[in-house]
Design an enzyme around this catalytic site. Structure first.
Site, mmCIF file in Angstrom:
data_model
loop_
_atom_site.group_PDB
_atom_site.id
_atom_site.type_symbol
_atom_site.label_atom_id
_atom_site.label_comp_id
_atom_site.label_asym_id
_atom_site.label_seq_id
_atom_site.Cartn_x
_atom_site.Cartn_y
_atom_site.Cartn_z
ATOM 1 N N TRP A 1 -0.070 -7.391 -6.510
ATOM 2 C CA TRP A 1 -0.143 -6.297 -7.745
ATOM 3 C C TRP A 1 1.009 -5.583 -7.978
ATOM 4 O O TRP A 1 1.410 -5.271 -9.239
ATOM 5 C CB TRP A 1 -1.382 -5.391 -7.601
ATOM 6 C CG TRP A 1 -1.779 -4.478 -8.900
ATOM 7 C CD1 TRP A 1 -1.915 -3.284 -8.941
ATOM 8 C CD2 TRP A 1 -2.304 -5.267 -10.021
ATOM 9 N NE1 TRP A 1 -2.117 -2.897 -10.133
ATOM 10 C CE2 TRP A 1 -2.449 -4.163 -10.701
ATOM 11 C CE3 TRP A 1 -2.354 -6.535 -10.476
ATOM 12 C CZ2 TRP A 1 -2.870 -4.320 -12.252
ATOM 13 C CZ3 TRP A 1 -2.919 -6.570 -12.000
ATOM 14 C CH2 TRP A 1 -2.758 -5.374 -12.782
ATOM 15 N N ASN A 2 1.723 -5.009 -6.832
ATOM 16 C CA ASN A 2 2.948 -4.246 -7.156
ATOM 17 C C ASN A 2 3.842 -5.041 -7.936
ATOM 18 O O ASN A 2 4.541 -4.729 -8.829
ATOM 19 C CB ASN A 2 3.451 -3.680 -5.942
ATOM 20 C CG ASN A 2 2.551 -2.575 -5.334
ATOM 21 O OD1 ASN A 2 2.470 -1.466 -5.947
ATOM 22 N ND2 ASN A 2 1.944 -3.207 -4.290
ATOM 23 N N ASP B 1 -6.138 -10.546 -3.158
ATOM 24 C CA ASP B 1 -6.618 -10.345 -4.597
ATOM 25 C C ASP B 1 -5.660 -11.152 -5.687
ATOM 26 O O ASP B 1 -5.937 -10.875 -6.888
ATOM 27 C CB ASP B 1 -6.378 -8.765 -4.835
ATOM 28 C CG ASP B 1 -4.896 -8.378 -4.570
ATOM 29 O OD1 ASP B 1 -4.320 -9.158 -3.995
ATOM 30 O OD2 ASP B 1 -4.268 -7.262 -4.807
ATOM 31 N N ASP C 1 -5.683 6.080 0.887
ATOM 32 C CA ASP C 1 -5.783 4.632 0.648
ATOM 33 C C ASP C 1 -7.024 4.035 0.615
ATOM 34 O O ASP C 1 -7.878 4.339 1.527
ATOM 35 C CB ASP C 1 -4.741 3.982 1.730
ATOM 36 C CG ASP C 1 -4.607 2.540 1.378
ATOM 37 O OD1 ASP C 1 -3.911 1.875 0.514
ATOM 38 O OD2 ASP C 1 -5.505 1.615 1.797
ATOM 39 N N HIS D 1 0.873 -1.338 0.031
ATOM 40 C CA HIS D 1 -0.041 -0.033 0.000
ATOM 41 C C HIS D 1 0.909 1.289 0.165
ATOM 42 O O HIS D 1 0.431 2.252 -0.704
ATOM 43 C CB HIS D 1 -0.872 -0.016 1.004
ATOM 44 C CG HIS D 1 -1.979 -1.011 1.104
ATOM 45 N ND1 HIS D 1 -3.117 -0.728 0.715
ATOM 46 C CD2 HIS D 1 -2.197 -2.491 0.985
ATOM 47 C CE1 HIS D 1 -4.139 -1.678 0.707
ATOM 48 N NE2 HIS D 1 -3.171 -2.825 0.942
HETATM 49 N N1 UDP Z 1 9.430 -5.780 -2.016
HETATM 50 C C1 UDP Z 1 10.800 -5.672 -2.219
HETATM 51 N N2 UDP Z 1 11.702 -6.579 -1.538
HETATM 52 C C2 UDP Z 1 11.085 -7.820 -0.777
HETATM 53 C C3 UDP Z 1 9.826 -7.942 -0.894
HETATM 54 C C4 UDP Z 1 8.766 -6.953 -1.586
HETATM 55 O O1 UDP Z 1 11.233 -4.707 -2.638
HETATM 56 O O2 UDP Z 1 11.841 -8.643 -0.501
HETATM 57 C C5 UDP Z 1 8.656 -4.939 -2.767
HETATM 58 C C6 UDP Z 1 7.875 -5.372 -4.172
HETATM 59 O O3 UDP Z 1 8.748 -4.839 -5.213
HETATM 60 C C7 UDP Z 1 6.687 -4.582 -4.166
HETATM 61 C C8 UDP Z 1 6.218 -4.479 -2.457
HETATM 62 O O4 UDP Z 1 7.512 -4.852 -1.941
HETATM 63 O O5 UDP Z 1 6.746 -3.308 -4.481
HETATM 64 C C9 UDP Z 1 5.291 -5.754 -2.355
HETATM 65 O O6 UDP Z 1 4.013 -5.409 -2.755
HETATM 66 P P1 UDP Z 1 3.092 -6.406 -3.639
HETATM 67 O O7 UDP Z 1 1.739 -5.947 -4.056
HETATM 68 O O8 UDP Z 1 3.777 -7.088 -4.623
HETATM 69 O O9 UDP Z 1 2.758 -7.585 -2.666
HETATM 70 P P2 UDP Z 1 2.727 -7.581 -0.926
HETATM 71 O O10 UDP Z 1 3.874 -7.671 -0.234
HETATM 72 O O11 UDP Z 1 1.576 -6.314 -0.486
HETATM 73 O O12 UDP Z 1 1.819 -9.054 -0.686
#
Ligand code: UDP
Ligand code: UDP
Length: 453
Positions: free
Chosen positions: A349-350, A370, A120, A20
């Site tokens: 999603w990121n 999601d 958000d 987020h």
């Molecule tokens: N991320 C990172 N390094 C890690 C794990 C995650 O840089 O070791 C970043 C990743 O690039 C993304 C975010 O953290 O930008 C995670 O968001 P995402 O929506 O992919 O998944 P969530 O962690 O929310 O399940």
């Protein structure tokens, strides 16, 4: 007659978790480059170490951005255990929601006066009443896909979603019930169900909904939102290169496009048994791999040593062709590295939009939330293969190493994914480049702030 404000002042209000926070951070250089003044309101303390490190990095790199802290009352939610979730991030959403009343004096004290707030999605229902009373435009940032947004906006009005095999939303393709985040199908209330239902309903009163997506990947969904507020596709937001750390020496020594990068994002813990089977599968696949292991949802709680987590034997086997780490890696650096050829992803999603941005094909293993809806989207555009029979939620069925190895070989052996990933990357960059659909939407939005009194 309209007046103009060449330096609008916009406040950003992210919620908990890197998924987020990150898209909000990516908005900042895009706005400051148009002379928008930015204040970021950061709920304090953050739940994870990675959020607090990212914020320090942000304020060091963008000294012109003002920081305001929203102090949260902790410990959280002890009064109402019935609404607590298994997931500390959803619980933190709820704590921030309950602290929203603190925003009113903060927002009205900012100088120069705000042109708008960007909030958000998880905070929409508690923050919109506040911005309404201040007559402040409030844009909601939806940090997942447009397809997921369709579920978010409609869920509160669905008639007994548990009773049907498909969720029907007018104008959209039906969504199989098995793709719906499991907490939403619980009879009991929980923090996810509460925010999802209440915010989905209230978001209709916002000034607009920003989504980190773009037309050539989600054009159908974007067209189907035909009532107010406007849904504004502004993605894929380009990752920002910060200066931090990176011990990627190992990657530098690997041949081009030879490494499978394996990560389940910032807040998904995998069971110990599954970690071992995954490691076994990666070794057996015969591919080179860079594997990030996570044992706890919140990084602050993660104290186990890597070797204790995966065992001496597996650690030795990994050395043949792989690298396993337990610390935070900058995913932007990994995905943009020439040695990385594929990504085994949990379908946050990121992560998906970052892999698209870098043209990296994916093996999709959605875990919760999601992620199945996102996986379907990526599979449809031909950039990934979804291992549909693998575990979901807290499913106790462990996917065996042999099956993982076979699937990794199948996916990485299919060159079509790579060709398609290059085309999709090109489209994504066009959407965001000058004259692209997302570029235009974002510029129109900024212009609208500049034209408001
Ligand atoms: N991320 C990172 N390094 C890690 C794990 C995650 O840089 O070791 C970043 C990743 O690039 C993304 C975010 O953290 O930008 C995670 O968001 P995402 O929506 O992919 O998944 P969530 O962690 O929310 O399940
Ligand atoms: N390795 C790993 N994770 C670590 C450290 C090491 O997977 O955190 C593996 C990796 O395959 C690496 C090899 O161990 O190429 C050798 O690591 P390094 O040269 O750092 O130290 P060593 O283990 O030989 O002392």
């Amino acid at each position: 007659m309209s007046t103009s404000n060449l330096n609008p002042h916009i406040a950003l209000l992210p919620s908990a978790g890197m998924g987020h926070l990150t898209p909000f951070i990516r908005l900042i250089p895009l706005l400051t480059s148009h002379n928008v003044k930015i204040t970021v309101i950061t709920p304090h303390p953050t739940l994870s170490i990675s959020e607090s490190e990212s914020l320090s990095e942000l304020f060091t790199s963008f000294p012109q951005v003002t920081r305001k802290q929203l102090h949260l009352p902790l410990p959280p939610l002890d009064d109402e255990p019935s609404s607590k979730s298994q997931d500390p991030f959803y619980n933190r959403f709820e704590v921030i929601r309950r602290s929203s009343h603190l925003l009113s004096p903060l927002l009205s004290s900012l100088s120069p006066p705000l042109s708008a707030l960007i909030t958000d999605m998880s905070l929409a229902s508690t923050v919109i009443p506040i911005t309404n009373s201040l007559q402040l435009p409030n844009y909601i940032f939806f940090t997942s896909s447009a397809k997921m947004l369709s579920l978010f906006l409609s869920f509160h009005a669905l008639d007994d979603p548990k009773a049907k095999d498909f969720i029907e939303i007018s104008g959209f393709e039906p969504i199989p019930k098995s793709w719906i985040p499991l907490p939403l199908l619980d009879d009991a209330n929980n923090a996810m169900k509460i925010y999802f239902t209440e915010c989905g309903k209230k978001m209709k009163e916002s000034s607009g909904i920003l989504v980190n997506t773009y037309e050539s990947i989600e054009g159908e969904s974007l067209k189907a939102f035909n009532s107010l507020p406007p849904v504004i596709a502004i993605g894929p937001l380009p990752p920002i290169k910060f200066e931090r750390n990176k011990s990627l020496a190992w990657l530098d020594d690997q041949p081009a496009e030879s490494v499978l990068y394996v990560s389940f994002g910032s807040r998904t813990a995998i069971s110990r048994e599954q970690i071992k089977a995954l490691g076994d599968g990666l070794v057996k696949s015969g591919k080179r791999f860079l594997w990030v292991v996570k044992d706890k949802k919140v990084d602050r709680d993660d104290e186990t040593e890597l070797v204790d987590l995966i065992g001496e034997e597996l650690m030795e086997r990994v050395k043949e062709k792989g690298m396993v780490v337990k610390n935070w890696l900058n995913q932007e650096e990994v995905l943009s590295h020439p040695a990385v050829g594929w990504f085994l992803s949990h379908c946050g999603w990121n992560s998906l939009t970052e892999a698209i941005w870098h043209g990296v094909p994916m093996l999709l293993w959605p875990q919760h939330g999601d992620q199945k809806i996102n996986a379907d989207l990526v599979e449809r555009i031909g950039v990934g293969m979804w291992a549909k029979s693998w575990g979901w939620g807290d499913s106790v069925v462990v996917v065996k190493g042999d099956e993982i190895a076979d699937t990794v070989r199948e996916m990485t052996g299919n060159e079509l994914f790579r060709l398609r990933a290059a085309q999709v990357q090109d489209d994504a960059r066009k959407a965001f480049g000058e004259g692209g659909s997302s570029y235009d939407r974002l510029n129109d939005l900024i212009d609208s702030w500049k034209c408001s009194p």
